[in-house]
Write an enzyme that holds these catalytic residues in place. Structure first.
Site, PDB file in Angstrom:
ATOM      1  N   GLU A 185       0.797  -1.233   0.000  1.00  0.00           N
ATOM      2  CA  GLU A 185       0.000   0.000   0.000  1.00  0.00           C
ATOM      3  C   GLU A 185       0.832   1.287   0.000  1.00  0.00           C
ATOM      4  O   GLU A 185       0.855   2.031   0.980  1.00  0.00           O
ATOM      5  CB  GLU A 185      -0.936   0.004   1.213  1.00  0.00           C
ATOM      6  CG  GLU A 185      -1.910  -1.155   1.222  1.00  0.00           C
ATOM      7  CD  GLU A 185      -2.960  -1.025   2.325  1.00  0.00           C
ATOM      8  OE1 GLU A 185      -2.813  -0.139   3.188  1.00  0.00           O
ATOM      9  OE2 GLU A 185      -3.918  -1.800   2.306  1.00  0.00           O
TER      10      GLU A 185
ATOM     11  N   GLU B   7      -5.512  -8.507   1.176  1.00  0.00           N
ATOM     12  CA  GLU B   7      -6.006  -8.164   2.521  1.00  0.00           C
ATOM     13  C   GLU B   7      -7.494  -7.859   2.450  1.00  0.00           C
ATOM     14  O   GLU B   7      -7.947  -7.145   1.552  1.00  0.00           O
ATOM     15  CB  GLU B   7      -5.322  -6.909   3.095  1.00  0.00           C
ATOM     16  CG  GLU B   7      -3.905  -7.098   3.550  1.00  0.00           C
ATOM     17  CD  GLU B   7      -3.314  -5.846   4.211  1.00  0.00           C
ATOM     18  OE1 GLU B   7      -4.095  -4.994   4.712  1.00  0.00           O
ATOM     19  OE2 GLU B   7      -2.079  -5.728   4.219  1.00  0.00           O
TER      20      GLU B   7
HETATM   21  C1  GAL Z   1      -3.860  -2.121   5.757  1.00  0.00           C
HETATM   22  C2  GAL Z   1      -2.453  -2.434   6.177  1.00  0.00           C
HETATM   23  C3  GAL Z   1      -2.348  -3.412   7.286  1.00  0.00           C
HETATM   24  C4  GAL Z   1      -3.451  -3.320   8.327  1.00  0.00           C
HETATM   25  C5  GAL Z   1      -4.800  -3.131   7.703  1.00  0.00           C
HETATM   26  C6  GAL Z   1      -5.932  -2.841   8.674  1.00  0.00           C
HETATM   27  O1  GAL Z   1      -3.934  -0.845   5.252  1.00  0.00           O
HETATM   28  O2  GAL Z   1      -1.727  -2.932   5.094  1.00  0.00           O
HETATM   29  O3  GAL Z   1      -1.055  -3.307   7.829  1.00  0.00           O
HETATM   30  O4  GAL Z   1      -3.144  -2.406   9.279  1.00  0.00           O
HETATM   31  O5  GAL Z   1      -4.791  -2.108   6.773  1.00  0.00           O
HETATM   32  O6  GAL Z   1      -5.981  -1.513   9.007  1.00  0.00           O
END
Ligand code: GAL
Length: 452
Positions: free
Chosen positions: A176, A364
């Site tokens: 990201e 994710e």
């Molecule tokens: C994403 C990030 C993760 C985690 C997740 C939840 O942006 O890559 O490290 O924190 O969000 O907030």
């Protein structure tokens, strides 16, 4: 133990096909702890969390969930849950304490042990090279705002590929970039806490170049590599049908969803939507446009919510502002993110539309809700339903013939959630942060059943 009453769903992992990749995602700073053990150097997150007021309750990742010592236990639990793919990141300052120069063999050893243990237990490692924890020594030299980062990063990536590339085949270059440049170098709410355009614009440009350079190095040094990179993305909905709100939404979309992928595809920066991006020119050298391009084997998209965007005259450069979910009478998570499953479907569709994107994995997706530990159980129905509802949308995309080849839950255990500290819990596995005891939540039990 309470008997789980797991809501029915109607789908199993098999419905997504044999080749679909199912896994869980993590990041070094959020789980490892051992912040100064075995010669690890400080990262910008060690520094940022040491300053009062930066993090909820002044918490930090010095111990986190002690994955550094508990990795075997966690991997065995993954195995018991039929999880076959594990995404984790490498801590740059554990491998190179000063960011450049001498290699810390103890850091290499740790990742070797971790990778080998995964493989021995049937888990395929998916390695993120950079998940936000820049070595502090490099930040002292300007960090991502200094063009030298390209050489620093190339050297670091080469070391990782040579050390682990015989066993690790799946690589993600950056996690990201919009978040670490935006929150870290423009808003100042993440490490290294810098604010304003002056650091943000060069940081963006250098991250775009590192994204491609990193990809090239992995491809050249790792035989049969599967090289990707990851992007945060959210469906952007205009607050109303007024032209001003529609325009505001298109600017937010350019910044939040398009800024990093488009230069990698040879499309350049979305300057027609956000004209301030033209100033990136100042940091550009001949050849940069070509060097920003790299043909990734896959793109990892990371989606949690959607954003509703409204025109606002006072917001510099984009005249657009996000309307908080809490102001919109919608269901939210503890992060004040709207629960909006169609967003993941729309993002799959959006990234499918880019020519040059070959494969898409959801690297994710997940949610933080208040978890209550009762009789050694956590009955987290909200999380479970969130995951099921988002997966329905992934399935819908797949049914329509859109590319989507995998799904990683964020995240395996509860962990350190950056500026929010330990309050938002995203795990399938509950962690008692005092004792480091792991307890499978209902969502974890469901995921296990889903994968079995
Ligand atoms: C994403 C990030 C993760 C985690 C997740 C939840 O942006 O890559 O490290 O924190 O969000 O907030």
């Amino acid at each position: 133990m309470i008997k789980d009453n797991l809501p029915s769903f109607g789908l199993t992992s098999k419905d997504f096909g044999e080749d679909f990749t199912w896994g869980v995602s993590t990041a070094a700073y959020q789980i490892e702890g051992a912040y100064n053990l075995h010669n690890k150097g400080a990262s910008i997150w060690d520094t940022f969390t040491s300053k009062k007021g930066n993090i909820h309750n002044n918490e930090h990742g010095q111990v986190a969930v002690d994955f550094y010592h508990k990795y075997k236990e966690d991997i065995l639990l993954m195995k018991a849950m039929y999880i076959k793919h594990f995404r984790f990141s490498l801590s740059w300052s554990r491998i190179l304490p000063n960011g450049i120069g001498a290699i810390n063999n103890e850091g290499i050893d740790f990742y070797n042990k971790l990778i080998n243990f995964c493989l021995e237990h049937g888990l395929t490692p998916w390695v993120t090279l950079y998940h936000w924890d820049l070595p502090e020594a490099l930040q002292q030299k300007g960090g991502w705002a200094n063009r030298e980062i390209i050489d620093w990063f190339k050297a670091y990536v080469s070391i990782c590929c040579k050390a682990f590339g015989d066993r690790v085949k799946n690589w993600m270059v950056l996690n990201e970039p919009m978040v670490f440049t935006g929150a870290g170098y423009y808003l100042g709410v993440h490490a290294p806490g810098k604010k304003g355009l002056k650091q943000f614009l060069p940081a963006v440009h250098h991250a775009v170049l590192c994204q491609a350079e990193g990809g090239r190095i992995v491809r050249s040094l790792v035989a049969n590599a599967n090289v990707g990179t990851t992007f945060s993305c959210s469906q952007i909905t205009p607050y109303s049908s007024k032209p001003k709100d529609i325009l505001a939404a298109s600017k937010a979309d350019a910044l939040l969803n398009r800024l990093f992928i488009e230069p990698s595809l040879g499309m350049g920066y979305p300057t027609e939507n956000v004209s301030v991006l033209k100033q990136i020119e100042k940091y550009s050298k001949p050849g940069d446009v070509e060097n920003s391009i790299f043909e990734f084997d896959f793109i990892g998209i990371q989606n949690y919510t959607r954003e509703v965007v409204k025109h606002n005259y006072f917001i510099p450069y984009i005249q657009a502002r996000i309307v908080k979910a809490s102001k919109r009478a919608v269901k939210t998570t503890l992060m004040d993110w709207e629960v909006y499953p169609p967003s993941i479907y729309n993002m799959i569709k959006k990234f499918n539309a880019y020519k040059g994107v070959h494969k898409i994995l959801i690297t994710e997706n997940g949610a933080a809700f208040t978890d209550t530990l009762l009789n050694n159980s956590v009955h987290d129905v909200d999380r479970l339903q969130y995951l099921q509802n988002y997966l329905q949308q992934v399935k819908k995309a797949q049914n329509e013939g859109l590319k989507v080849d995998g799904y990683f839950v964020w995240t395996f255990t509860d962990n350190f959630e950056w500026a929010e500290g330990y309050k938002p819990r995203f795990g399938l596995v509950y962690v008692d942060f005092k004792t480091q005891k792991r307890i499978l939540k209902s969502s974890g039990r469901w995921f296990k059943k889903f994968l079995s």
